[in-house]
Structure formats: structure tokens, C-alpha cells
Design a protein around this motif. Structure first.
Motif, PDB file in Angstrom:
ATOM      1  N   SER A 279       0.843  -1.181   0.000  1.00 25.40           N
ATOM      2  CA  SER A 279       0.000   0.000   0.000  1.00 25.40           C
ATOM      3  C   SER A 279       0.880   1.233   0.000  1.00 25.40           C
ATOM      4  O   SER A 279       1.687   1.408   0.887  1.00 25.40           O
ATOM      5  CB  SER A 279      -0.959  -0.008   1.190  1.00 25.40           C
ATOM      6  OG  SER A 279      -0.255   0.102   2.391  1.00 25.40           O
ATOM      7  N   PRO A 280       0.778   2.023  -1.009  1.00 26.24           N
ATOM      8  CA  PRO A 280      -0.110   1.823  -2.158  1.00 26.24           C
ATOM      9  C   PRO A 280       0.452   0.758  -3.095  1.00 26.24           C
ATOM     10  O   PRO A 280       1.661   0.563  -3.116  1.00 26.24           O
ATOM     11  CB  PRO A 280      -0.074   3.198  -2.844  1.00 26.24           C
ATOM     12  CG  PRO A 280       1.300   3.708  -2.536  1.00 26.24           C
ATOM     13  CD  PRO A 280       1.592   3.240  -1.148  1.00 26.24           C
ATOM     14  N   PRO A 281      -0.431   0.137  -3.861  1.00 27.74           N
ATOM     15  CA  PRO A 281       0.024  -0.829  -4.863  1.00 27.74           C
ATOM     16  C   PRO A 281       1.100  -0.216  -5.748  1.00 27.74           C
ATOM     17  O   PRO A 281       0.976   0.944  -6.132  1.00 27.74           O
ATOM     18  CB  PRO A 281      -1.245  -1.123  -5.656  1.00 27.74           C
ATOM     19  CG  PRO A 281      -2.343  -0.894  -4.677  1.00 27.74           C
ATOM     20  CD  PRO A 281      -1.892   0.243  -3.813  1.00 27.74           C
ATOM     21  N   LEU A 282       2.093  -0.998  -6.020  1.00 26.74           N
ATOM     22  CA  LEU A 282       3.290  -0.480  -6.688  1.00 26.74           C
ATOM     23  C   LEU A 282       3.195  -0.450  -8.219  1.00 26.74           C
ATOM     24  O   LEU A 282       2.925  -1.463  -8.855  1.00 26.74           O
ATOM     25  CB  LEU A 282       4.481  -1.351  -6.284  1.00 26.74           C
ATOM     26  CG  LEU A 282       5.850  -1.010  -6.855  1.00 26.74           C
ATOM     27  CD1 LEU A 282       6.330   0.337  -6.347  1.00 26.74           C
ATOM     28  CD2 LEU A 282       6.855  -2.097  -6.511  1.00 26.74           C
ATOM     29  N   THR A 283       3.428   0.720  -8.760  1.00 26.84           N
ATOM     30  CA  THR A 283       3.557   0.832 -10.216  1.00 26.84           C
ATOM     31  C   THR A 283       4.916   0.252 -10.586  1.00 26.84           C
ATOM     32  O   THR A 283       5.919   0.588  -9.967  1.00 26.84           O
ATOM     33  CB  THR A 283       3.480   2.297 -10.656  1.00 26.84           C
ATOM     34  OG1 THR A 283       2.159   2.773 -10.422  1.00 26.84           O
ATOM     35  CG2 THR A 283       3.820   2.437 -12.126  1.00 26.84           C
ATOM     36  N   THR A 284       4.914  -0.614 -11.566  1.00 25.72           N
ATOM     37  CA  THR A 284       6.165  -1.313 -11.849  1.00 25.72           C
ATOM     38  C   THR A 284       6.239  -1.745 -13.304  1.00 25.72           C
ATOM     39  O   THR A 284       5.270  -1.605 -14.048  1.00 25.72           O
ATOM     40  CB  THR A 284       6.315  -2.532 -10.907  1.00 25.72           C
ATOM     41  OG1 THR A 284       7.594  -3.108 -11.071  1.00 25.72           O
ATOM     42  CG2 THR A 284       5.250  -3.564 -11.209  1.00 25.72           C
ATOM     43  N   VAL A 285       7.373  -2.253 -13.669  1.00 21.92           N
ATOM     44  CA  VAL A 285       7.557  -2.688 -15.043  1.00 21.92           C
ATOM     45  C   VAL A 285       7.515  -4.208 -15.060  1.00 21.92           C
ATOM     46  O   VAL A 285       8.302  -4.864 -14.398  1.00 21.92           O
ATOM     47  CB  VAL A 285       8.909  -2.208 -15.591  1.00 21.92           C
ATOM     48  CG1 VAL A 285       9.096  -2.696 -17.007  1.00 21.92           C
ATOM     49  CG2 VAL A 285       8.983  -0.702 -15.531  1.00 21.92           C
ATOM     50  N   GLU A 321       0.580   0.120 -14.386  1.00 21.82           N
ATOM     51  CA  GLU A 321       0.300   1.347 -13.647  1.00 21.82           C
ATOM     52  C   GLU A 321      -0.560   1.036 -12.429  1.00 21.82           C
ATOM     53  O   GLU A 321      -1.667   0.521 -12.567  1.00 21.82           O
ATOM     54  CB  GLU A 321      -0.405   2.340 -14.567  1.00 21.82           C
ATOM     55  CG  GLU A 321      -0.499   3.711 -13.974  1.00 21.82           C
ATOM     56  CD  GLU A 321      -0.975   4.746 -14.992  1.00 21.82           C
ATOM     57  OE1 GLU A 321      -1.162   4.363 -16.169  1.00 21.82           O
ATOM     58  OE2 GLU A 321      -1.163   5.910 -14.594  1.00 21.82           O
ATOM     59  N   ARG A 322      -0.048   1.354 -11.260  1.00 24.21           N
ATOM     60  CA  ARG A 322      -0.876   1.183 -10.066  1.00 24.21           C
ATOM     61  C   ARG A 322      -0.973   2.535  -9.354  1.00 24.21           C
ATOM     62  O   ARG A 322      -1.181   3.542 -10.029  1.00 24.21           O
ATOM     63  CB  ARG A 322      -0.289   0.075  -9.180  1.00 24.21           C
ATOM     64  CG  ARG A 322      -0.316  -1.285  -9.875  1.00 24.21           C
ATOM     65  CD  ARG A 322      -0.444  -2.440  -8.894  1.00 24.21           C
ATOM     66  NE  ARG A 322      -0.469  -3.727  -9.601  1.00 24.21           N
ATOM     67  CZ  ARG A 322       0.611  -4.473  -9.890  1.00 24.21           C
ATOM     68  NH1 ARG A 322       1.815  -4.064  -9.528  1.00 24.21           N
ATOM     69  NH2 ARG A 322       0.489  -5.619 -10.532  1.00 24.21           N
ATOM     70  N   LEU A 323      -0.814   2.567  -8.050  1.00 26.53           N
ATOM     71  CA  LEU A 323      -1.111   3.830  -7.373  1.00 26.53           C
ATOM     72  C   LEU A 323       0.074   4.495  -6.689  1.00 26.53           C
ATOM     73  O   LEU A 323      -0.095   5.362  -5.850  1.00 26.53           O
ATOM     74  CB  LEU A 323      -2.215   3.588  -6.340  1.00 26.53           C
ATOM     75  CG  LEU A 323      -3.495   2.955  -6.898  1.00 26.53           C
ATOM     76  CD1 LEU A 323      -4.465   2.626  -5.769  1.00 26.53           C
ATOM     77  CD2 LEU A 323      -4.152   3.882  -7.910  1.00 26.53           C
TER      78      LEU A 323
END
Lengths: 340, 340
Positions: A279-285, A321-323
Motif C-alpha cells: 500500500s499503495p500498490p506499486l507501479t512497476t515494469v 500502472e498502479r497507485l
DNA sequence: GAAATTTATCGAAACGTTTCGATTTGTTTT
DNA sequence: AAAACAAATCGAAACGTTTCGATAAATTTC
């Protein structure tokens, strides 16, 4: 130990006949086959696989070498290779390089115990790879590049991944973007950084203060982030070389009373299972791990068939894309991706 | 393919001498050893492991059979077995039972390709296990119980785990505690439920409405939780048979507008990596996986030495308290662990 | 019903090692 | 310088299979 010889004797047939019967050849009559099978069952005969391989000169197994047999990273990749391997009628076994030159990986590679190998392990030396790869044992190396006969390479396009992640942050308005990379012997990490630098350069941004290395572990990410935050100026976003380090980063930021993404935006790399639950959810590749796995396995089989179409493959990467990202709060004037 | 024969010829010595030289025996003079080693290098000789095993009648490898080679569950366990195996000078390879009777697991077990096995896989039939276990190939089975010569069992004390988790909830004041278990063929799940029932029974609680089964997946937990919530009466706490299902539970609860732990308390089982990163962090029962791994490996080696001290081992389990539980909000009168 | 053909079974070689017992070479003792 | 001994090397058997070519048995053909 009961051998085929015992079975033959017990069934009252010649050794060779027993062999034919047991391997289901149609050279043998139904009734003797029955006889032999019966004898085998009675004696609880189990064939000796080595003797067979020795004679047949092939093992029908391919080896997957991982750096520690236990990382969460591999799941999907393994699934991919396994499916392909199995559907080709081959066996897949996995082992690790733990133990260095005494490791199982070394032994299996050096002692011709397999018909092919897929290597996802920075610890296996190029020398060993080149020495072991041969007609009858092609090797696919992942996430690094090694040149040699009967050696092929599969990797995600890390440069692209690094570039896109950075680009994404810039379009949200960030200009002060830190990089926390992996160990320097990781080609993947190097490439990600390369992409990162390329994106920065396109905008004429020069970053000298905010480039650190972790070691791809949570611990490493935590510490690197801490030293980053102890400097007087903070970046508005941090790009981590992998997700584990980003997790460490979350923790460090929390300790400094900074919140994600309000105070600093974060993007990781890999998309491991945990990423979406943070939290927050991870934006990642996201690396296309399953595809990399199937690709590697396919290449091995293709090579066995004598086809060496191409020596090196790069797979496309995807930004999830997350938050964990938003525009930087202190630079509203810099717009939202308008500066291109 | 270059064999030891070629090396011998090239070095101008007898085949047997070459063998002695290559295996570092001191029966051979230093200068001939040099000669042979040199020849081997020149010809790029690689020994054939099978031929060796065949002659030596042992493989020095032990096999780890997992149900899919990729679950996050295994990490620690594998690390444990690996360490012990390696320090005994043996090799560890892992494979899965995917593919049923054609699977690698079957082949390796049946064809005497290993000197021992550790099985963590409900799919491998008891029949195969009993057939394959023998003098010279002891087998340790985990998380289930199978009887037989040369077979030993290692498991976590799931009954205790189920009991303690339930007890913990009751001490927080919960009386309406639901159980969402795993598939019925899982002995572990059965035992956990047993412990759960025992704890309930001690307090004279009878629960008939709130006992469901999932299938140990997030998906399963999600659906089971949903059907649970569609009933008119809700429990104040839910105990899941494993963490994955608890994750699905979180999701279902959120959809119903219920929050954890305010509206309902949750405890899971296993303590997988994600557990501590969920929000709220999941209270769960930790299995001593690393210890289970080392224990299993030790048993294998002990058995090789002819010692079958004990056939079955149970390891203690530990409750990991995080933030997913609190006293039920609608029953303040029931006190806080006072009812014992 | 003998010759020709097919089918079933057998014996033996081969796969690449290790290792035992025998032989040769080199060294020490008398 | 011959005898006794130790060290180094060698030849051959063995491990448990598969498979080739040969033989024996059963079947078909004329």
C-alpha cells in the motif's frame, strides 16, 4: 538389486527378449511379453535409468539452472519452460549454483547429464557455459549476454523498460528522479539504468546526486533509500531497479515520515506477486516472464533440431500502472507531460 | 564425442591409468597425471556422469519433488534442504509431478536415478512411493502421512496450529468464528480444521453454518467468503486454511463494505511472503518451513546410514500476530479472554 | 511336403566409466 | 650384482542396458 537379467531368467527367456518386451517392442510375441511383464512385477523390477541413457546416448532431460531455486521471481518463468519441455516429451529438472564449483549445476553441466540447459543465474561462469554447450547440448542463457557456439540468449528489453518507466514519471511532471540500481554485475540492472539515462537525457536533465546501488534485496533498497533521504535535497520520484528494493524503499520513506505517492512517487521493476498488495500498490515494469520461459525452451528444442536461427532475443516489456505515482506536489508549474 | 579412451590414447597411457589420473588417485605419478590432464584439456574431454554412476552404483543426488516447481510457498523449505544436502556432499535437484505418469518425478523415482527423495506433493501416489523407496533410496514425505519401508514423514503440527489460532480469536472475545478450509484431500487442511473444532468444543461452541471449503487459492477464498457473507448471519471472525485464501477473503470483504479487523477479524495459515504486506497485515500461523526442510534432508541422510530412528516427525508451529484481529465490536460484554 | 518367407527368440557387442589383480619398472637392501 | 621390495602402469572384467545380426521356429507359398 534386481536387473533385467534376473527378470529374463525368471521368465525363462533371453536377456535381449526381456529388454524388447519391457520396452514394448512389437518384435516380441504377446504371450512372452506377458510372461516377462509378469516376472518383472513379481521381482519388483525397476529399470536403471543410467544404463539406459548410457546406451541410448541421450537423456531426454533439460536442466534449468537458477541462482537459488527459491526466489519468488521465477514462478511464471518456470511454468513456461515446464509446459514446453513436457509437451516435447522431455523432462525438466531444476537446480541451483549454490556451492560454486561443487554445485549441482556444475556437475550436471560438466558431466553431460542433460541434453540442454536454460540458465538464469549470474553465477555460472561464461567459461563453463562455453565449455559445456555443444552439439547435443544447446544452452539458453537468460538475462545476460554470452556469446558462443550452441549458446543462445533471451532477455527482456530492459533498456526499453527503464526508458518507459522514466518517461512515465516525467510525463507526470517529475524531473528530479532518483535511480537505485542493482548490483553492478547485473546486466539487466545496467540496461535499465541505460534506459533511465536516455529518457533523462532527452529532456536535458542531468542527475548526478541521485544515483545509488542496492543489491536487489529489500534490505539494500531500504538502506540506499535512507542515504538518499539524508541528503539535503530530495527527489520527487524514485525508480528502483527491482521490486524488492522498492519494498525496502517504502519502509525507509515511512520512517522519514514521507508518504507514497503524495511526497514521492515510486516505480519498481519486475512485478513480483507482492507488488499489487503493497500500500499503495506499486507501479512497476512487468517482465514477460512466462513468455521468456516458453521462448527459452522453444529455442533449446529448435537448436536440438539443428536450427540456430538467431542467437539473441529481446522481449517487450510492459508498464503496470498502479497507485504509487502522482504528479509532484511542489512543482505544479511544470505541467503534466506537456514538455515534450 | 571424446571419451576417456581418447584421452588415454592421446596421452600415450592405458585407459585405466587415465582414469586414475583424472580422478586424482595417488597411484599415478605426478608426471603422468600432468600428461593426462593436459591431454584431457586439449581434447576438451568431459566425463560422462552416467557411466560413472553406473559403475559406482550411486548417484550422490537427492531429488526434491514439488507439485509445481513454482509455488512461493516453498522458498524457505528448499533453502533448508539445499543447505543440508550440499553440506553432505550431495546434489539436490528439483522436479515436479506435472504430467502425471509421464512426469519427471515418476521417471526419476522409478528409474533409480537418485539416492533419496523428499516429496512435497499430494499428487505422487502412495503406491509409487512404496514401490520406489528401498534400501539405497529412502524417501521423506512431507505434509502427509504414508506408511512403508524406507519411508519417513515430516509435517508441521497442523492440529496445534488450528487450535492455537482459534484459541487466539476466542481470547479476543470471538465466539462466531467461521472456517474456510482447503481441499478435502489435503491432510494438512483436515488437521487444521481438527484443531479448530477442538478449540471450539472446549468452549462448548457448536458451529454448523460457517464451515466452507475453498481450494487453497485466492480465487477459492474469494468465492467461499462471498457465499459466507450472503447468509443472513455473519461471523465476527474468519479462520482461513491458508494465506492465499485469506487474500481472496480480504477482497470479498472489501466488496461487501466490511473492513478488517473492525468488522471481522481474520487469521490465515502459512505466513507466505505477502502476508505482512497486506493491509492490514495478516495475522497467521507460521509453519517452520526452513526447519522442515532441514529436518527432511537430515532424515534422508540418516536413513542412508541405516538409521531409521523414527518414522514420523511433527514440528511445532507459531502464531504470528499482526493487525488483522481485534475484539468483536458487537459483543463487548463477552470480555477479553476472560471466559477460560 | 519341400522351399521360401515371415516371425520370434537368442547371443554378443557396445555404451564410458571404475577398479581388481597382474605385470612391468624403478629403487633399495643385502 | 643379484634379490627383495615398492611404485607405477596396464589389461580385463564389470556395471545394466539397447540393439545388431544370426539362428530357430512358425507360417505361407507353390
Amino acid at each position: 538389486m534386481v536387473t533385467i537379467k534376473d527378470v529374463a531368467k525368471h521368465a525363462g527367456v533371453a536377456l535381449s527378449t526381456a529388454s524388447y518386451a519391457l520396452s514394448g517392442s512389437d518384435k516380441v510375441s504377446p504371450k512372452t511379453r506377458e510372461l516377462v511383464l509378469q516376472a518383472a512385477k513379481e521381482l519388483n523390477y525397476q529399470k536403471n535409468g543410467f544404463a539406459m541413457d548410457l546406451k541410448r546416448k541421450s537423456t531426454k532431460t533439460i536442466l534449468l539452472i537458477l541462482s537459488d531455486l527459491s526466489g519468488p521471481y521465477y514462478s511464471e518463468l518456470i511454468r513456461g519452460t515446464q509446459e514446453v519441455t513436457l509437451s516435447n516429451g522431455f523432462d525438466l529438472i531444476a537446480c541451483s549454483s549454490v556451492g560454486g564449483a561443487d554445485s549441482t549445476a556444475y556437475k550436471f553441466l560438466q558431466e553431460r547429464r542433460v541434453d540442454g540447459a536454460i540458465v538464469l543465474d549470474p553465477n555460472i561462469s561464461e567459461h563453463l557455459l562455453r565449455e559445456s554447450a555443444r552439439e547435443g547440448c544447446p544452452i539458453v542463457v537468460m538475462d545476460r549476454y554470452v556469446e558462443g557456439d550452441f549458446i543462445m540468449n533471451v532477455a527482456a528489453d530492459n533498456v526499453q523498460g527503464g526508458y518507459e518507466a522514466t518517461r512515465y514519471l516525467m510525463e507526470k511532471g517529475h524531473r528530479d528522479i532518483a535511480w537505485i540500481g542493482g548490483p553492478s554485475n547485473s546486466l539487466g540492472s545496467q540496461h535499465r539504468k541505460e534506459g533511465y539515462l536516455k529518457a533523462l537525457q532527452e529532456e536535458g536533465i542531468v542527475n548526478t546526486k541521485w544515483m545509488l546501488v542496492g543489491n536487489f534485496t529489500e534490505e539494500g533498497g531500504y538502506h540506499s533509500t535512507k542515504v538518499l533521504l539524508m541528503q539535503e535535497e530530495h527527489p520527487t520520484a524514485i525508480f528502483y531497479g527491482n521490486d524488492e528494493m522498492a519494498i525496502g524503499g517504502y519502509k525507509a520513506l515511512r520512517e522519514f515520515g514521507l508518504s507514497v505517492p503524495e511526497d514521492v512517487s515510486i516505480v519498481g521493476f519486475d512485478d513480483i506477486q507482492v507488488a499489487e498488495y503493497l500500500s499503495p500498490p506499486l507501479t512497476t515494469v512487468r517482465q514477460p516472464k512466462y513468455e521468456m520461459g516458453t521462448m527459452a525452451a522453444h529455442l533449446v528444442f529448435q537448436a536440438m533440431g539443428g536450427e540456430y536461427v538467431n542467437k539473441s532475443y529481446k522481449l517487450k516489456i510492459e508498464l503496470i500502472e498502479r497507485l504509487s505515482c502522482q504528479p509532484p506536489r511542489l512543482a505544479p508549474n511544470r505541467g503534466k507531460g506537456m514538455e515534450t
